[in-house]
Design a protein around this motif. Structure first.
Motif, mmCIF file in Angstrom:
data_model
loop_
_atom_site.group_PDB
_atom_site.id
_atom_site.type_symbol
_atom_site.label_atom_id
_atom_site.label_comp_id
_atom_site.label_asym_id
_atom_site.label_seq_id
_atom_site.Cartn_x
_atom_site.Cartn_y
_atom_site.Cartn_z
ATOM 1 N N UNK A 127 -6.226 9.231 10.612
ATOM 2 C CA UNK A 127 -5.902 8.733 9.277
ATOM 3 C C UNK A 127 -7.160 8.712 8.405
ATOM 4 N N UNK A 128 -8.302 8.376 8.993
ATOM 5 C CA UNK A 128 -9.570 8.357 8.260
ATOM 6 C C UNK A 128 -9.908 9.753 7.728
ATOM 7 N N UNK A 129 -9.800 10.759 8.585
ATOM 8 C CA UNK A 129 -10.104 12.119 8.135
ATOM 9 C C UNK A 129 -9.095 12.598 7.099
ATOM 10 N N UNK A 130 -7.830 12.247 7.301
ATOM 11 C CA UNK A 130 -6.797 12.625 6.318
ATOM 12 C C UNK A 130 -7.140 12.029 4.955
ATOM 13 N N UNK A 131 -7.562 10.770 4.939
ATOM 14 C CA UNK A 131 -7.924 10.104 3.684
ATOM 15 C C UNK A 131 -9.074 10.818 2.990
ATOM 16 N N UNK A 132 -9.992 11.380 3.777
ATOM 17 C CA UNK A 132 -11.123 12.107 3.205
ATOM 18 C C UNK A 132 -10.719 13.488 2.685
ATOM 19 N N UNK A 133 -9.696 14.097 3.268
ATOM 20 C CA UNK A 133 -9.301 15.455 2.895
ATOM 21 C C UNK A 133 -8.412 15.530 1.659
ATOM 22 N N UNK A 134 -7.565 14.525 1.450
ATOM 23 C CA UNK A 134 -6.635 14.604 0.322
ATOM 24 C C UNK A 134 -7.368 14.321 -0.987
ATOM 25 N N UNK A 135 -6.834 14.845 -2.083
ATOM 26 C CA UNK A 135 -7.471 14.693 -3.396
ATOM 27 C C UNK A 135 -7.015 13.464 -4.168
ATOM 28 N N UNK A 136 -5.861 12.910 -3.837
ATOM 29 C CA UNK A 136 -5.281 11.809 -4.607
ATOM 30 C C UNK A 136 -5.832 10.473 -4.110
ATOM 31 N N UNK A 137 -6.536 9.714 -4.969
ATOM 32 C CA UNK A 137 -7.130 8.449 -4.539
ATOM 33 C C UNK A 137 -6.120 7.441 -3.989
ATOM 34 N N UNK A 138 -4.941 7.341 -4.606
ATOM 35 C CA UNK A 138 -3.943 6.389 -4.120
ATOM 36 C C UNK A 138 -3.408 6.795 -2.748
ATOM 37 N N UNK A 139 -3.232 8.082 -2.522
ATOM 38 C CA UNK A 139 -2.795 8.558 -1.209
ATOM 39 C C UNK A 139 -3.887 8.312 -0.181
ATOM 40 N N UNK A 140 -5.124 8.523 -0.552
ATOM 41 C CA UNK A 140 -6.242 8.266 0.347
ATOM 42 C C UNK A 140 -6.244 6.803 0.796
ATOM 43 N N UNK A 141 -6.051 5.884 -0.138
ATOM 44 C CA UNK A 141 -6.004 4.453 0.194
ATOM 45 C C UNK A 141 -4.832 4.150 1.123
ATOM 46 N N UNK A 142 -3.691 4.756 0.849
ATOM 47 C CA UNK A 142 -2.511 4.545 1.692
ATOM 48 C C UNK A 142 -2.782 5.025 3.118
ATOM 49 N N UNK A 143 -3.413 6.184 3.258
ATOM 50 C CA UNK A 143 -3.729 6.718 4.578
ATOM 51 C C UNK A 143 -4.691 5.810 5.342
ATOM 52 N N UNK A 144 -5.653 5.224 4.639
ATOM 53 C CA UNK A 144 -6.596 4.317 5.297
ATOM 54 C C UNK A 144 -5.900 3.055 5.814
ATOM 55 N N UNK A 145 -4.878 2.595 5.110
ATOM 56 C CA UNK A 145 -4.137 1.394 5.508
ATOM 57 C C UNK A 145 -3.074 1.685 6.564
ATOM 58 N N UNK A 146 -2.689 2.934 6.708
ATOM 59 C CA UNK A 146 -1.562 3.290 7.556
ATOM 60 C C UNK A 146 -1.690 2.847 9.014
ATOM 61 N N UNK A 147 -2.803 3.068 9.699
ATOM 62 C CA UNK A 147 -2.869 2.653 11.110
ATOM 63 C C UNK A 147 -2.550 1.169 11.306
ATOM 64 N N UNK A 148 -3.013 0.335 10.408
ATOM 65 C CA UNK A 148 -2.728 -1.099 10.521
ATOM 66 C C UNK A 148 -1.249 -1.373 10.260
ATOM 67 N N UNK A 149 -0.660 -0.664 9.303
ATOM 68 C CA UNK A 149 0.766 -0.836 8.993
ATOM 69 C C UNK A 149 1.645 -0.458 10.166
ATOM 70 N N UNK A 150 1.295 0.592 10.865
ATOM 71 C CA UNK A 150 2.153 1.137 11.907
ATOM 72 C C UNK A 150 1.838 0.542 13.283
ATOM 73 N N UNK A 151 0.753 -0.191 13.412
ATOM 74 C CA UNK A 151 0.279 -0.685 14.705
ATOM 75 C C UNK A 151 1.356 -1.391 15.522
ATOM 76 N N UNK A 152 2.205 -2.177 14.908
ATOM 77 C CA UNK A 152 3.208 -2.930 15.650
ATOM 78 C C UNK A 152 4.422 -2.138 16.064
ATOM 79 N N UNK A 153 4.489 -0.860 15.702
ATOM 80 C CA UNK A 153 5.706 -0.099 15.992
ATOM 81 C C UNK A 153 5.609 0.751 17.255
ATOM 82 N N UNK A 154 4.468 0.746 17.941
ATOM 83 C CA UNK A 154 4.280 1.474 19.196
ATOM 84 C C UNK A 154 4.743 2.927 19.148
ATOM 85 N N UNK A 155 4.010 3.789 18.452
ATOM 86 C CA UNK A 155 4.402 5.194 18.438
ATOM 87 C C UNK A 155 4.364 5.785 19.844
ATOM 88 N N UNK A 156 5.343 6.607 20.150
ATOM 89 C CA UNK A 156 5.417 7.240 21.467
ATOM 90 C C UNK A 156 4.353 8.333 21.558
#
Length: 170
Positions: free
Chosen positions: A130-159
């Motif tokens: 997610x960190x690298x994705x945030x660095x690669x995208x051009x949209x600042x709001x999307x970058x911020x969303x990507x940085x927050x994503x791991x914490x958002x999804x942490x409780x859902x136990x991805x397979x």
């Protein structure tokens, strides 16, 4: 001349309501940690999420899943997509005019990736943190969303997704 440019070009852009799209933030658990799938846009080759316009007969989340299939070959798990945020970007129209576009983003857990999908020959796809994705995208709001994503999804136990050579970089 300037009043005509203002009236015919600038004012319509400023007064136009934002358009709306949906995107799939496709993710998986990997030995290195949570990864997200980025794809390249067809024309500028910049890194983006699979996204597109709403589709008749589908909820926004369903349209996001359909875009993830068409643009990246994503076959989701049975877990339903979850809205995780929104970002805005200036979409450049065919006439070269930027139009503000709001994008609702849905987390889609990836079960597998197909090598044969509608836009396979038109895009590159790559798993990154997610960190690298945030660095690669051009949209600042999307970058911020990507940085927050791991914490958002942490409780859902991805397979964990099996990792093979064809999927590691594609």
């Amino acid at each position: 001349m300037f009043p005509a440019i203002w009236k015919n070009y600038i004012l319509p852009i400023l007064s136009r309501p934002a358009q709306f799209q949906v995107a799939g933030l496709c993710y998986r658990a990997a030995p290195e940690g949570l990864q997200v799938l980025l794809i390249t846009s067809r024309e500028t080759r910049r890194w983006i999420l699979p996204k597109g316009w709403p589709m008749a007969g589908l909820k926004a989340s369903g349209a996001a899943v359909m875009e993830a299939w068409e643009e990246a070959g994503v076959k989701p798990t049975s877990k339903p997509p979850k809205k995780v945020g929104r970002y805005r970007y200036p979409k450049i129209t065919s006439g070269g005019v930027p139009v503000d576009t709001d994008v609702d983003v849905y987390a889609i857990e990836v079960g597998s990736l197909s090598q044969d999908f509608p836009e396979a020959g038109e895009r590159t796809r790559q798993w990154v943190s997610a960190q690298e994705a945030a660095e690669r995208v051009n949209e600042p709001d999307l970058s911020a969303l990507l940085l927050e994503f791991p914490e958002q999804i942490r409780g859902t136990n991805p397979a964990p997704m099996p990792k093979n050579k064809s999927e590691a970089q594609s």
